[in-house]
Write an enzyme that holds these catalytic residues in place. Structure first.
Site, mmCIF file in Angstrom:
data_model
loop_
_atom_site.group_PDB
_atom_site.id
_atom_site.type_symbol
_atom_site.label_atom_id
_atom_site.label_comp_id
_atom_site.label_asym_id
_atom_site.label_seq_id
_atom_site.Cartn_x
_atom_site.Cartn_y
_atom_site.Cartn_z
ATOM 1 N N LYS A 36 82.684 142.943 -17.896
ATOM 2 C CA LYS A 36 82.378 141.773 -17.123
ATOM 3 C C LYS A 36 83.976 141.241 -17.058
ATOM 4 C CE LYS A 36 81.786 138.280 -19.753
ATOM 5 N NZ LYS A 36 81.460 136.966 -20.407
ATOM 6 N N ASP A 63 77.025 137.797 -13.363
ATOM 7 C CA ASP A 63 78.274 137.065 -13.340
ATOM 8 C C ASP A 63 79.412 137.782 -12.376
ATOM 9 O OD1 ASP A 63 77.232 135.686 -15.507
ATOM 10 O OD2 ASP A 63 78.789 136.117 -16.940
ATOM 11 N N ASN A 109 76.137 130.961 -14.560
ATOM 12 C CA ASN A 109 76.649 130.592 -15.876
ATOM 13 C C ASN A 109 77.813 131.516 -16.161
ATOM 14 O OD1 ASN A 109 76.779 129.171 -18.212
ATOM 15 N ND2 ASN A 109 74.890 130.141 -19.148
ATOM 16 N N GLY A 111 81.317 132.021 -16.940
ATOM 17 C CA GLY A 111 82.657 131.389 -17.519
ATOM 18 C C GLY A 111 83.619 131.966 -16.708
ATOM 19 N N GLN A 188 89.178 130.835 -22.108
ATOM 20 C CA GLN A 188 89.158 131.155 -20.917
ATOM 21 C C GLN A 188 90.136 129.941 -20.067
ATOM 22 O OE1 GLN A 188 85.339 131.194 -19.721
ATOM 23 N NE2 GLN A 188 84.724 132.823 -20.708
ATOM 24 N N ASP A 331 81.974 137.608 -29.139
ATOM 25 C CA ASP A 331 80.478 138.100 -28.328
ATOM 26 C C ASP A 331 79.861 139.188 -29.017
ATOM 27 O OD1 ASP A 331 81.636 136.388 -26.284
ATOM 28 O OD2 ASP A 331 81.678 138.031 -24.719
ATOM 29 N N LYS A 358 78.722 128.096 -25.639
ATOM 30 C CA LYS A 358 78.382 129.351 -24.784
ATOM 31 C C LYS A 358 77.139 129.296 -23.889
ATOM 32 C CE LYS A 358 82.012 131.805 -27.001
ATOM 33 N NZ LYS A 358 82.894 132.492 -26.651
ATOM 34 N N GLU A 359 76.325 130.469 -23.858
ATOM 35 C CA GLU A 359 75.166 130.536 -22.964
ATOM 36 C C GLU A 359 74.318 129.553 -23.557
ATOM 37 O OE1 GLU A 359 77.292 132.756 -23.227
ATOM 38 O OE2 GLU A 359 77.284 134.264 -21.741
ATOM 39 N N HIS A 411 71.805 136.484 -22.495
ATOM 40 C CA HIS A 411 71.731 137.730 -22.513
ATOM 41 C C HIS A 411 72.080 138.416 -23.763
ATOM 42 C CE1 HIS A 411 76.314 137.963 -21.608
ATOM 43 N NE2 HIS A 411 76.084 136.709 -21.974
ATOM 44 N N ARG A 412 72.933 137.741 -24.602
ATOM 45 C CA ARG A 412 73.294 138.660 -25.682
ATOM 46 C C ARG A 412 72.282 138.343 -26.948
ATOM 47 N NH1 ARG A 412 77.645 140.708 -24.539
ATOM 48 N NH2 ARG A 412 79.111 139.372 -23.193
ATOM 49 N N LYS A 437 72.741 138.889 -16.809
ATOM 50 C CA LYS A 437 74.055 138.165 -16.539
ATOM 51 C C LYS A 437 75.073 139.305 -16.578
ATOM 52 C CE LYS A 437 76.540 134.086 -18.450
ATOM 53 N NZ LYS A 437 78.168 134.698 -19.034
#
Ligand SMILES: O=C(O)C1=C[C@@H](OP(=O)(O)O)[C@@H](O)[C@H](O)C1
Ligand SMILES: C=C(OP(=O)(O)O)C(=O)O
Length: 451
Positions: A36, A63, A109, A111, A188, A331, A358-359, A411-412, A437
């Site tokens: 990603k 994403d 969503n 980033g 980021q 992550d 985060k998410e 997703h994670r 995602k």
């Protein structure tokens, strides 16, 4: 006047719960979907460079779709040579403006789309509105906006100050730029500034305020900028200089590595439940920081074998407990928190404050869901400690009603809790479709290596 396309909504319907069959063994080979972080960086850098770039093995997921659609909305030609995973991007180069001068862009969503596009559009000569899903509007972006303003960027929050949606007006500055950006909420912001500045022209010095988190992602940014012909001079993690006259030039062709964060679930499966599980598409020579997750598994007792573009894990629960600073791999660290269910003692994950923005609030979500499985979990502002329930070891027969794991549109959460199915409880994943995602076919891939 150019009219941008109307924003494309990608509101996802909640998907039906998935009952995972109880499993005991993991073995096999997986070729991973593209990274990603590399996909979205290279799509943008290709758009900002002169020349055309052929990108292969791109990730096809929510994403990357929002990044691809955004570039097209802005008038960049992204031509499909082999579906959306193999594209040709015609860069706009030194034009310093996108062909479409007015657009509303929806970025879900992501980033890795929202932050870099904010910086790139801040240096452009149009009027743009960037928005996302409700959770994106709770994820901070104020440090990036404050970092851009002294350069002459005109950005306003349309909602809560410091958060998306954002309205961006035509750029009014000129280089050289001396900018400061905070590094302790998300890396980021720095990555976004670094990627956009060569395009703004004139040279720049960026200083980082506060301790930079998630450092390997900045290395990834610099490594990919170099592939597009821009070498940033740096003093450690605090000062970054972009030479005057730096400009992106297409490398011609670029192949995207497999996603190292996605690799973490399979490597952990091989470590818990026999293995070997072999991952193809990412290995020793990877640009991605999450490849270091394999070292966490080694600390837990895994046997890891690495090639240039493959990596393999074997092992057996119970695993060794750990106490580790996870700041460099935020992550993949989520995978370690669930693998802790199979450890013989308490596991401590430190320096993960970014999980809260985060998410979802990942520290809170992780604690809640691990407790449903009987784990004892303590949490602090930037840490989580997981003590497995007694005998949560591989091989015990799955008993009782399924435990429904909530995934918080993260997703994670969905992917890492699939590992709990090696334990003695039946696992039900609520809203498994949230994996779209970054890894839409995750559960099919997982089913291929477990039995
Ligand atoms: O730059 C990137 O590609 C990313 C940086 C990390 O975010 P933070 O810097 O906010 O920790 C990571 O969690 C995210 O998934 C991808
Ligand atoms: C934090 C993540 O995503 P994003 O790129 O939206 O920050 C993630 O993928 O775990």
């Amino acid at each position: 006047m150019d009219r941008g396309h109307a924003p494309q909504r990608l509101e996802r319907m909640t998907t039906a719960a998935l009952d995972l069959p109880p499993v005991r063994r993991a073995a096999g080979t997986i070729r991973l979907p593209g990274s990603k972080s590399i996909s979205n960086r290279t799509l943008l850098l290709a758009a900002l460079s002169s020349g055309t770039t052929e990108l292969t093995a791109l990730l096809d997921s929510d994403d990357t779709r929002v990044m691809r659609d955004a570039l097209r909305t802005l008038g960049v030609a992204v031509e499909e040579l082999g579906g959306v995973e193999h594209v040709k991007v015609t860069g706009i180069g030194a034009a310093r403006g996108f062909p479409v001068k007015r657009a509303e862009i929806f970025l879900g969503n992501a980033g890795t789309a929202f932050r870099p596009l904010t910086a790139a559009l801040a240096f452009a000569d149009g009027n743009y509105i960037l928005s996302g899903v409700p959770r994106m509007h709770e994820r901070p972006i104020g440090d990036l906006v404050e970092g851009l303003r002294p350069a002459g960027a005109r950005i306003e929050s349309r909602g809560n100050p410091g958060y998306p949606p954002l309205a961006i007006a035509p750029f009014e500055g000129r280089g050289p730029y001396r900018l400061k950006v905070r590094g302790d909420v998300s890396s980021q912001f720095l990555s976004a500034l670094l990627m956009a500045l060569p395009w703004a022209g004139g040279g720049a010095r960026v200083e980082v305020d506060g301790e930079l988190i998630s450092k390997p992602y900045v290395d990834l940014t610099l490594g990919l900028m170099e592939r597009f012909g821009v070498r940033v001079r740096r003093e450690g993690w605090s000062v970054f200089d972009i030479p005057a006259g730096a400009a992106y030039v297409s490398p011609g062709k670029l192949a995207v590595e497999g996603d190292a964060s996605s690799a973490s679930y399979f490597l952990a499966a091989g470590t818990i439940a026999g293995g070997p599980v072999r991952i193809e598409g990412v290995g020793r020579t990877s640009l991605q920081g999450d490849i270091a997750f394999a070292e966490v598994l080694e600390a837990m007792g895994a046997t890891i074998t690495r090639g240039d573009d493959w990596i393999e894990a074997s092992g057996h629960a119970p695993l060794k407990p750990f106490d580790l600073d996870m700041n460099r791999i935020p992550d993949a660290a989520m995978t370690a928190a669930v693998a802790a269910l199979f450890a013989s003692g308490p596991c401590m994950l430190r320096n993960i404050a970014s999980w809260r923005v985060k998410e979802t609030d990942r520290i809170a979500a992780m604690a809640t869901e691990l407790r449903k499985l009987g784990a004892t979990v303590e949490e602090g502002p930037d840490w989580i400690r997981v003590q497995a329930p007694p005998n949560y070891a591989r091989g015990a027969p799955a008993i009782g009603e399924p435990v429904a794991i909530d995934t918080y549109d993260d997703h994670r959460m969905a992917m890492c809790f699939s590992l709990a199915s090696f334990g003695p409880r039946r696992i039900r994943i609520n809203d498994p479709g949230c994996v779209a995602k970054t890894f839409p076919t995750y559960f099919q891939a997982f089913a291929k290596v477990v039995s």
